[in-house]
Scaffold this active site. Structure first.
Site, mmCIF file in Angstrom:
data_model
loop_
_atom_site.group_PDB
_atom_site.id
_atom_site.type_symbol
_atom_site.label_atom_id
_atom_site.label_comp_id
_atom_site.label_asym_id
_atom_site.label_seq_id
_atom_site.Cartn_x
_atom_site.Cartn_y
_atom_site.Cartn_z
ATOM 1 N N LEU A 1 50.600 -67.903 46.727
ATOM 2 C CA LEU A 1 51.358 -67.520 45.530
ATOM 3 C C LEU A 1 52.380 -68.592 45.190
ATOM 4 C CD1 LEU A 1 52.057 -63.781 46.459
ATOM 5 C CD2 LEU A 1 50.467 -64.594 44.704
ATOM 6 N N ALA B 1 54.203 -72.412 47.142
ATOM 7 C CA ALA B 1 54.321 -73.315 48.285
ATOM 8 C C ALA B 1 55.653 -74.036 48.183
ATOM 9 C CB ALA B 1 53.169 -74.314 48.305
ATOM 10 N N ALA B 2 56.480 -73.889 49.206
ATOM 11 C CA ALA B 2 57.789 -74.545 49.239
ATOM 12 C C ALA B 2 57.813 -75.539 50.396
ATOM 13 C CB ALA B 2 58.888 -73.508 49.376
ATOM 14 N N SER B 3 58.965 -76.129 50.612
ATOM 15 C CA SER B 3 59.054 -77.200 51.602
ATOM 16 C C SER B 3 58.953 -76.689 53.032
ATOM 17 C CB SER B 3 60.374 -77.950 51.426
ATOM 18 O OG SER B 3 61.456 -77.046 51.497
ATOM 19 N N ALA C 1 57.830 -73.344 53.880
ATOM 20 C CA ALA C 1 56.768 -72.358 54.071
ATOM 21 C C ALA C 1 56.035 -72.123 52.761
ATOM 22 C CB ALA C 1 57.364 -71.040 54.580
ATOM 23 N N GLN C 2 54.977 -71.331 52.844
ATOM 24 C CA GLN C 2 54.280 -70.864 51.645
ATOM 25 C C GLN C 2 53.955 -69.397 51.830
ATOM 26 O OE1 GLN C 2 51.387 -74.034 52.143
ATOM 27 N NE2 GLN C 2 49.734 -72.525 52.368
ATOM 28 N N VAL C 3 53.737 -68.701 50.706
ATOM 29 C CA VAL C 3 53.501 -67.257 50.766
ATOM 30 C C VAL C 3 52.126 -66.934 50.188
ATOM 31 C CG1 VAL C 3 55.934 -66.602 50.737
ATOM 32 C CG2 VAL C 3 54.741 -66.928 48.589
ATOM 33 N N LYS D 1 54.519 -64.688 54.572
ATOM 34 C CA LYS D 1 55.198 -65.985 54.538
ATOM 35 C C LYS D 1 54.840 -66.743 55.811
ATOM 36 C CE LYS D 1 59.747 -68.048 53.629
ATOM 37 N NZ LYS D 1 61.155 -67.740 53.245
ATOM 38 N N ASP E 1 70.984 -67.562 47.925
ATOM 39 C CA ASP E 1 70.189 -68.488 47.109
ATOM 40 C C ASP E 1 69.619 -67.773 45.887
ATOM 41 O OD1 ASP E 1 69.008 -70.887 46.424
ATOM 42 O OD2 ASP E 1 67.223 -70.576 47.658
#
Length: 555
Positions: free
Chosen positions: A182, A184-186, A188-190, A204, A341
């Site tokens: 859904l 993708a971040a630095s 982790a990804q979900v 996650k 955040d």
């Protein structure tokens, strides 16, 4: 305008509602129930948090020799970025007088270097990108691109992490598991998935090598940062070691998802304890939480920017912002825990108007002394009392403990009627900002992590007003929130800090000072405030270009 804040709901759920709503602000359609006393992953979490935070000084200890070849690559890429800016954009700005061109060029070069340096730097850039108002708009705009330019891990890598941490085959835990994330971040990804028992969930998954890479990069950052002091011509980046320290304190907790799941429960409990049911926290799974895998309830709703969709569904978007503001302030000042955040990607608005609050990797936490300082900062703002506010900032670590507050107040000219910046010439405005910045640095001012998170969230909520409630009267809104805190928590506030807000009505001059308008203004919508800010930006831009003010804008 109504909200849960203006009409608090009881913390006792109806008999037909899930039992765990007594503990936390969760959805009314649970995939499972949360029992905080029977969660294996939660045992010893306070000790785990202390141990994790204790790593920061060790990670940032500056070694006599550089920590391996990584520091050479980092130094080369950052040096190339700053050197290229120095040769091209800086010289062009000197010729033309367009300082924004210089900042834009430096921001673009730094962003490209961060992309090449990998997850830790991408995460640092993402944090900067959500600091609109703290950092220059050129830097924020460039670094926002880092949110969308993080390639996903392969499904094979994701499967490996999930199976290793859960100790079972993927198919034995999940009936479905979408291989395309859904997001993708630095770190982790979900992924969307369905448990074998039928519940829709979000999973996650931490990137397999990110923890080691982040620790190596923090060691390298701490070695390089002192050499960059004064070399990056952006005031908010003038002290790289302080920025790296705040970053390290933030990111180390994100590397253990058990801490994030604990944050979810703590924020949910704060919301329930304050009777704030306008926000909803996803339930973490009772068993499927590890250091690198977090399975949670799947929540859906309108995207934060889908204002028209919300209004077509009959949602009062102004009430949404107000509830979020009050919940945030309650968490920070009265309970010492708040989501650290806030940004549009972490928020959905459900069909019933409640806000689903996501992603708890970054959370602000305050001991009692600092919580009381935040409370004094808030109350001092409503009273327009500069000394109370400065004392609170000192107690939060933003000023040295031995600071003479009376001297600071006199030196910075903090006592007097508010001045509308639109009435100042560009030269006067630049002079004011430069003078205040120089004096604060001379006093040893710094920006501790929890204060940065607090201010960053306030700036996001400021922008949320522009999107969701541009025609709300800001004075009326601030008065409403001040009255809510005075009537709901007046006795408690008086007991904790010795100031009873019920006996001290809101000083509108404090609101004018915070917004930046003159004492003659007694009604202002956010739309009007945006127009005033746009006027100031145009005048500053024209000043840099050496032009006369635009006709009709005044001097």
């Amino acid at each position: 305008m109504t909200s849960a804040a203006s009409a608090p709901q009881s913390s006792e759920p109806d008999a037909a509602e899930p039992a765990d709503l007594v503990f936390g602000a969760f959805s009314s359609e649970p995939p499972w129930l949360v029992d905080p006393d029977h969660l294996a992953w939660r045992r010893g979490i306070d000790a785990l948090r202390r141990e994790t935070n204790a790593q920061v000084p060790r990670l940032l200890r500056r070694r006599r020799l550089p920590p391996g070849l990584r520091v050479v690559r980092i130094g080369a890429l950052l040096g190339w970025a700053i050197g290229g800016w120095w040769i091209w954009e800086r010289r062009r700005a000197q010729r033309t007088g367009e300082r924004s061109v210089s900042r834009a060029g430096l921001s673009r070069r730094l962003r490209r270097s961060f992309e090449r340096l990998g997850p830790a730097y991408i995460k640092l850039g993402q944090i900067i990108s959500s600091g609109e108002g703290l950092f220059p708009p050129e830097l924020v705009g460039e670094f926002r691109l880092l949110r969308d330019h993080v390639p996903a891990e392969s499904f094979e890598a994701v499967r490996s992490v999930v199976e290793e941490d859960l100790g079972a085959r993927l198919e034995d835990v999940f009936a479905t598991f979408d291989p395309t994330p859904l997001a993708a971040a630095s770190i982790a990804q979900v992924h969307a998935a369905t448990l074998v028992t039928g519940e829709p969930v979000v999973v996650k998954v931490q990137r397999p090598t990110v923890a080691a890479a982040v620790r190596d990069d923090l060691a390298a950052m701490s070695w390089i940062a002192p050499t960059l002091v004064g070399r990056i011509p952006v005031s908010s980046l003038a002290n790289p070691p302080a920025l790296i320290e705040v970053f390290a304190e933030t990111i180390v907790e994100e590397l253990d998802f058990r801490l994030e799941a604990g944050n979810m429960l703590d924020v949910a409990h704060v919301l329930a304890a304050s009777d704030e049911r306008s926000l909803v926290v996803p339930r973490p799974h009772p068993e499927l939480v590890t250091r690198r895998v977090l399975v949670m309830e799947r929540l859906e709703g309108f995207g934060w920017d889908d204002v028209e969709g919300m209004r077509r569904a009959g949602i009062d978007t102004g009430a949404v912002v107000r509830a979020l503001m009050i919940a945030f302030l309650e968490g920070a000042t009265l309970f010492g825990v708040f989501h650290g955040d806030l940004h549009g990607g972490n928020l959905f608005v459900r069909g019933d108007g409640r806000v689903a609050l996501l992603d708890y990797g970054i959370t602000g936490r305050l001991d009692e002394a600092r919580r009381h300082a935040f409370l004094r900062l808030l109350v001092g703002g409503t009273l327009n009392d500069a000394k109370i506010q400065l004392a609170a900032l000192r107690d939060l670590g933003a000023l040295p403990a031995d600071t003479d507050l009376d001297v600071v107040i006199d030196d910075l000219g903090l006592i007097g009627p508010p001045v509308d910046p639109a009435t100042l010439t560009p030269e006067q405005m630049l002079g004011e900002v430069q003078d205040i910045t120089r004096k604060l640095l001379e006093y040893g001012a710094r920006f501790p992590k929890v204060l940065m998170l607090f201010v960053k969230n306030l700036l996001f909520l400021d922008g949320a007003l522009a999107t969701l409630a541009p025609d709300v009267d800001l004075f009326a809104e601030v008065s409403h929130i001040a009255l809510y805190f005075a009537t709901t928590y007046g006795e408690r506030i008086a007991h904790e800090i010795g100031i009873d807000p019920r006996e001290h009505p809101l000083e509108l001059d404090a609101v004018r000072s915070a917004i930046g308008v003159g004492e003659e203004v007694d009604h202002l919508t956010y739309r009007e405030l945006q127009e005033k800010r746009a006027l100031i930006r145009r005048r500053m831009r024209d000043h840099r270009r050496g032009l006369e003010p635009t006709s009709g804008e005044g001097s």
